[in-house]
Design an enzyme around this catalytic site. Structure first.
Site, PDB file in Angstrom:
ATOM      1  N   HIS A 270      -7.653  95.915  80.905  1.00 44.17           N
ATOM      2  CA  HIS A 270      -7.640  96.768  82.095  1.00 44.17           C
ATOM      3  C   HIS A 270      -6.524  96.317  83.012  1.00 44.17           C
ATOM      4  O   HIS A 270      -6.186  95.144  83.060  1.00 44.17           O
ATOM      5  CB  HIS A 270      -8.987  96.682  82.831  1.00 44.17           C
ATOM      6  CG  HIS A 270      -9.210  97.814  83.768  1.00 44.17           C
ATOM      7  ND1 HIS A 270      -8.741  97.810  85.061  1.00 44.17           N
ATOM      8  CD2 HIS A 270      -9.808  99.001  83.590  1.00 44.17           C
ATOM      9  CE1 HIS A 270      -9.066  98.947  85.647  1.00 44.17           C
ATOM     10  NE2 HIS A 270      -9.720  99.693  84.780  1.00 44.17           N
ATOM     11  N   ASP A 327     -14.566 102.462  78.752  1.00 45.19           N
ATOM     12  CA  ASP A 327     -14.437 103.386  77.615  1.00 45.19           C
ATOM     13  C   ASP A 327     -14.994 102.840  76.324  1.00 45.19           C
ATOM     14  O   ASP A 327     -15.108 103.575  75.344  1.00 45.19           O
ATOM     15  CB  ASP A 327     -12.951 103.722  77.417  1.00 45.19           C
ATOM     16  CG  ASP A 327     -12.432 104.504  78.598  1.00 45.19           C
ATOM     17  OD1 ASP A 327     -11.541 103.990  79.312  1.00 45.19           O
ATOM     18  OD2 ASP A 327     -12.961 105.597  78.848  1.00 45.19           O
TER      19      ASP A 327
HETATM   20  C1  SDX Z   1      -9.286 103.333  82.084  1.00 43.37           C
HETATM   21  O1  SDX Z   1      -6.837 102.033  86.156  1.00 43.37           O
HETATM   22  C2  SDX Z   1      -8.086 102.335  86.019  1.00 43.37           C
HETATM   23  O2  SDX Z   1      -8.927 102.007  86.836  1.00 43.37           O
HETATM   24  C3  SDX Z   1      -8.421 103.084  84.718  1.00 43.37           C
HETATM   25  C4  SDX Z   1      -9.909 103.298  84.495  1.00 43.37           C
HETATM   26  C5  SDX Z   1     -10.487 104.247  85.500  1.00 43.37           C
HETATM   27  O3  SDX Z   1     -11.721 104.247  85.664  1.00 43.37           O
HETATM   28  O4  SDX Z   1      -9.720 105.085  86.035  1.00 43.37           O
HETATM   29  O5  SDX Z   1     -10.604 102.077  84.557  1.00 43.37           O
HETATM   30  C6  SDX Z   1     -10.168 103.920  83.130  1.00 43.37           C
HETATM   31  O6  SDX Z   1      -8.230 103.870  81.872  1.00 43.37           O
HETATM   32  C7  SDX Z   1      -9.699 102.061  81.373  1.00 43.37           C
HETATM   33  C8  SDX Z   1      -8.604 101.543  80.398  1.00 43.37           C
HETATM   34  C9  SDX Z   1      -8.744 102.355  79.092  1.00 43.37           C
HETATM   35  N1  SDX Z   1      -7.617 102.026  78.195  1.00 43.37           N
HETATM   36  C10 SDX Z   1      -7.828 101.352  77.060  1.00 43.37           C
HETATM   37  O7  SDX Z   1      -8.909 100.862  76.701  1.00 43.37           O
HETATM   38  C11 SDX Z   1      -6.589 101.258  76.158  1.00 43.37           C
HETATM   39  C12 SDX Z   1      -6.470  99.806  75.633  1.00 43.37           C
HETATM   40  N2  SDX Z   1      -6.129  98.965  76.755  1.00 43.37           N
HETATM   41  C13 SDX Z   1      -4.687  98.687  76.961  1.00 43.37           C
HETATM   42  O8  SDX Z   1      -3.853  99.752  76.627  1.00 43.37           O
HETATM   43  C14 SDX Z   1      -4.438  97.975  78.284  1.00 43.37           C
HETATM   44  O9  SDX Z   1      -5.436  97.069  78.464  1.00 43.37           O
HETATM   45  C15 SDX Z   1      -4.248  98.757  79.551  1.00 43.37           C
HETATM   46  C16 SDX Z   1      -3.214  99.800  79.413  1.00 43.37           C
HETATM   47  C17 SDX Z   1      -5.537  99.374  79.974  1.00 43.37           C
HETATM   48  C18 SDX Z   1      -3.802  97.748  80.608  1.00 43.37           C
HETATM   49  O10 SDX Z   1      -2.708  97.036  80.064  1.00 43.37           O
HETATM   50  P1  SDX Z   1      -1.920  95.982  80.949  1.00 43.37           P
HETATM   51  O11 SDX Z   1      -1.559  96.550  82.254  1.00 43.37           O
HETATM   52  O12 SDX Z   1      -0.804  95.437  80.099  1.00 43.37           O
HETATM   53  O13 SDX Z   1      -2.906  94.833  81.319  1.00 43.37           O
HETATM   54  P2  SDX Z   1      -3.801  94.011  80.413  1.00 43.37           P
HETATM   55  O14 SDX Z   1      -4.341  92.887  81.221  1.00 43.37           O
HETATM   56  O15 SDX Z   1      -4.783  94.922  79.745  1.00 43.37           O
HETATM   57  O16 SDX Z   1      -2.825  93.378  79.287  1.00 43.37           O
HETATM   58  C19 SDX Z   1      -2.361  92.038  79.438  1.00 43.37           C
HETATM   59  C20 SDX Z   1      -1.852  91.629  78.084  1.00 43.37           C
HETATM   60  C21 SDX Z   1      -0.618  92.419  77.691  1.00 43.37           C
HETATM   61  O17 SDX Z   1       0.131  91.507  76.886  1.00 43.37           O
HETATM   62  P3  SDX Z   1       1.414  90.804  77.599  1.00 43.37           P
HETATM   63  O18 SDX Z   1       2.358  91.921  77.940  1.00 43.37           O
HETATM   64  O19 SDX Z   1       0.892  90.086  78.794  1.00 43.37           O
HETATM   65  O20 SDX Z   1       1.934  89.891  76.482  1.00 43.37           O
HETATM   66  O21 SDX Z   1      -2.799  91.882  77.050  1.00 43.37           O
HETATM   67  C22 SDX Z   1      -2.273  92.835  76.108  1.00 43.37           C
HETATM   68  C23 SDX Z   1      -1.113  93.507  76.795  1.00 43.37           C
HETATM   69  O22 SDX Z   1      -0.150  93.866  75.806  1.00 43.37           O
HETATM   70  N3  SDX Z   1      -3.324  93.806  75.873  1.00 43.37           N
HETATM   71  C24 SDX Z   1      -3.910  94.033  74.693  1.00 43.37           C
HETATM   72  C25 SDX Z   1      -4.863  95.035  74.962  1.00 43.37           C
HETATM   73  N4  SDX Z   1      -4.825  95.357  76.261  1.00 43.37           N
HETATM   74  C26 SDX Z   1      -3.858  94.618  76.812  1.00 43.37           C
HETATM   75  N5  SDX Z   1      -3.741  93.519  73.465  1.00 43.37           N
HETATM   76  C27 SDX Z   1      -4.531  94.016  72.481  1.00 43.37           C
HETATM   77  N6  SDX Z   1      -5.482  94.984  72.682  1.00 43.37           N
HETATM   78  C28 SDX Z   1      -5.656  95.499  73.900  1.00 43.37           C
HETATM   79  N7  SDX Z   1      -6.583  96.438  74.124  1.00 43.37           N
END
Ligand code: SDX
Length: 393
Positions: A270, A327
């Site tokens: 997130h 989700d």
């Molecule tokens: C919603 O913003 C909101 O409030 C949204 C929401 C709402 O109610 O409106 O909460 C609803 O959209 C929830 C999120 C749903 N999306 C997913 O489940 C898709 C999978 N998640 C990722 O795409 C990701 O976690 C994001 C896009 C949600 C956030 O990504 P960020 O901003 O990069 O932050 P993070 O802390 O999640 O990631 C940190 C690290 C990153 O690696 P580095 O760049 O630091 O090396 O963790 C990695 C990311 O690449 N990472 C993952 C991952 N999610 C993040 N690696 C593997 N699997 C994952 N799911």
């Protein structure tokens, strides 16, 4: 230097916007709607009451709640001509494509009667959007399965009415299961608002130019559709089906950690939560209740539980603070309730409309509000002269 920009919606000099509606503490896994914990609202409130709270800042009295529900109910029908918009879509059009188009089209029906600086007209526009979204989403579902549209019934509560419009047919009486109605209502409460997420920021930015609220909500729907945002619930089900069996979980966890692999564990991580998303905990409990009460067995629930367990024990996920988000479980419940995967994000949009509308109202009411104007850091080429075509080789 990568090309990045500071989002400055023109509200404050810090480039962030101020709001009194929702509070998130990502590290502690806290979510409050107008100061009330989401867990308590999910347990004791219902969606109409939560809508009133988000819109007005306080829980309603009994009389206020009754009047609010009646006022919303009286806007649940859509203009008969709006139904013709559906005929322009292919039957297999994604419901979110339909929602973008049809909700945007509401502007054509109400644009002239929505002076956004008139509080009464703003309130009516807000009620229209909250009331009509379930009808529009249910019509998108009915159109996709080739069944006739079902009109809303004023005798039914919000969530019941939505389920009735989705699953009833004219040929026979359809009684909404109290279990499904309670689960639907709770899912709506959990998805109602979430601070300045991508789709809410889209609605605020669109609204900051003075665009009518119907067009702004259509913009929010477009943003929510993305798999990194609201589209994740649909993506989680597809991911679980791809994994197929718990013996394959390690392979997918490895892929999720591989920077060269575009695969992400959908439903994990997130932008803000670096702890459990409090909504995911409630959603997991609701998942158990719904599947047990419906007598539905879905292998994907065990698979999801095993995936959650292994991921939470994995150093990468622990270090990156990646936890299940809202989700991760919602798709399993919605599937058990009878919805096709393609409808999952449309249901998210139905719920989030009250959050979008509440934040839009808060922005319009802010005297100091200016048009949003994201800033940028220019990383292009230096100034250079025009080269005539003949001199370009
Ligand atoms: C919603 O913003 C909101 O409030 C949204 C929401 C709402 O109610 O409106 O909460 C609803 O959209 C929830 C999120 C749903 N999306 C997913 O489940 C898709 C999978 N998640 C990722 O795409 C990701 O976690 C994001 C896009 C949600 C956030 O990504 P960020 O901003 O990069 O932050 P993070 O802390 O999640 O990631 C940190 C690290 C990153 O690696 P580095 O760049 O630091 O090396 O963790 C990695 C990311 O690449 N990472 C993952 C991952 N999610 C993040 N690696 C593997 N699997 C994952 N799911």
């Amino acid at each position: 230097e990568t090309g990045h920009f500071t989002f400055d919606p023109g509200y404050t000099s810090t480039g962030s916007c101020e709001s009194k509606i929702t509070y998130i503490d990502g590290d502690a896994g806290v979510l409050l709607y107008r100061g009330i914990p989401i867990e308590e609202l999910a347990e004791h409130s219902d969606f109409p009451e939560t809508c009133y709270l988000l819109l007005n800042g306080e829980l309603p009295t009994a009389a206020q709640k009754t009047k609010f529900e009646r006022d919303i109910t009286m806007h649940t029908m859509v203009h008969e001509q709006l139904a013709t918009f559906y005929r322009g879509f292919r039957r297999d059009a994604h419901p979110m494509a339909v929602m973008c188009g049809v909700v945007g089209a509401l502007s054509a029906f109400y644009h002239d009667s929505t002076d956004i600086h008139d509080p009464e007209q703003r309130k009516i526009a807000s009620y229209r959007l909250i009331a009509k979204m379930p009808t529009i989403a249910a019509m998108a579902y009915k159109y996709s399965v080739g069944q006739p549209f079902m009109y809303p019934k004023n005798s039914l509560k919000y969530a019941e009415n939505f389920l009735h419009m989705c699953f009833a047919v004219p040929c026979e009486e359809y009684v909404v299961s109290p279990t499904l109605a309670k689960a639907m209502d709770r899912i709506f409460v959990l998805h109602a608002d979430h601070e300045q997420n991508a789709s809410t920021s889209t609605v605020r930015l669109a609204g900051s130019s003075g665009a009518n609220p119907f067009a702004c909500i259509a913009a929010g729907i477009a943003s929510l559709w993305g798999p990194a945002h609201g589209g994740a619930n649909e993506a989680v089900l597809k991911m679980l089906d791809e994994i197929g069996h718990k013996s394959r979980i390690p392979e997918f966890v490895r892929r999720a950690k591989d920077k060269n692999d575009t695969f992400r564990l959908m439903g994990f991580g997130h932008r803000v939560y670096k702890n459990f998303d409090p909504r995911a905990k409630v959603m997991r409990q609701t998942c158990y209740e719904v599947l047990n009460e419906l007598g539905v067995h879905d292998d994907r629930l065990e698979l999801a539980m095993e995936l959650e367990k292994l991921a939470l024990e994995d150093d990468y996920f622990v270090e990156k603070k990646l936890y299940p988000n809202v989700d991760f479980y919602s798709g399993i419940i919605l599937k058990a309730m009878g919805f096709p995967v393609s409808m999952f994000t449309a249901l998210f949009a139905v719920a989030r409309t009250v959050g979008w509308v509440s934040q839009w109202n808060e922005m319009i009411e802010d005297e100091g509000q200016k048009i949003g104007r994201p800033r940028q850091l220019y990383t292009g080429t230096d100034r250079r002269p025009y080269v005539p075509l003949t001199a370009r080789g």
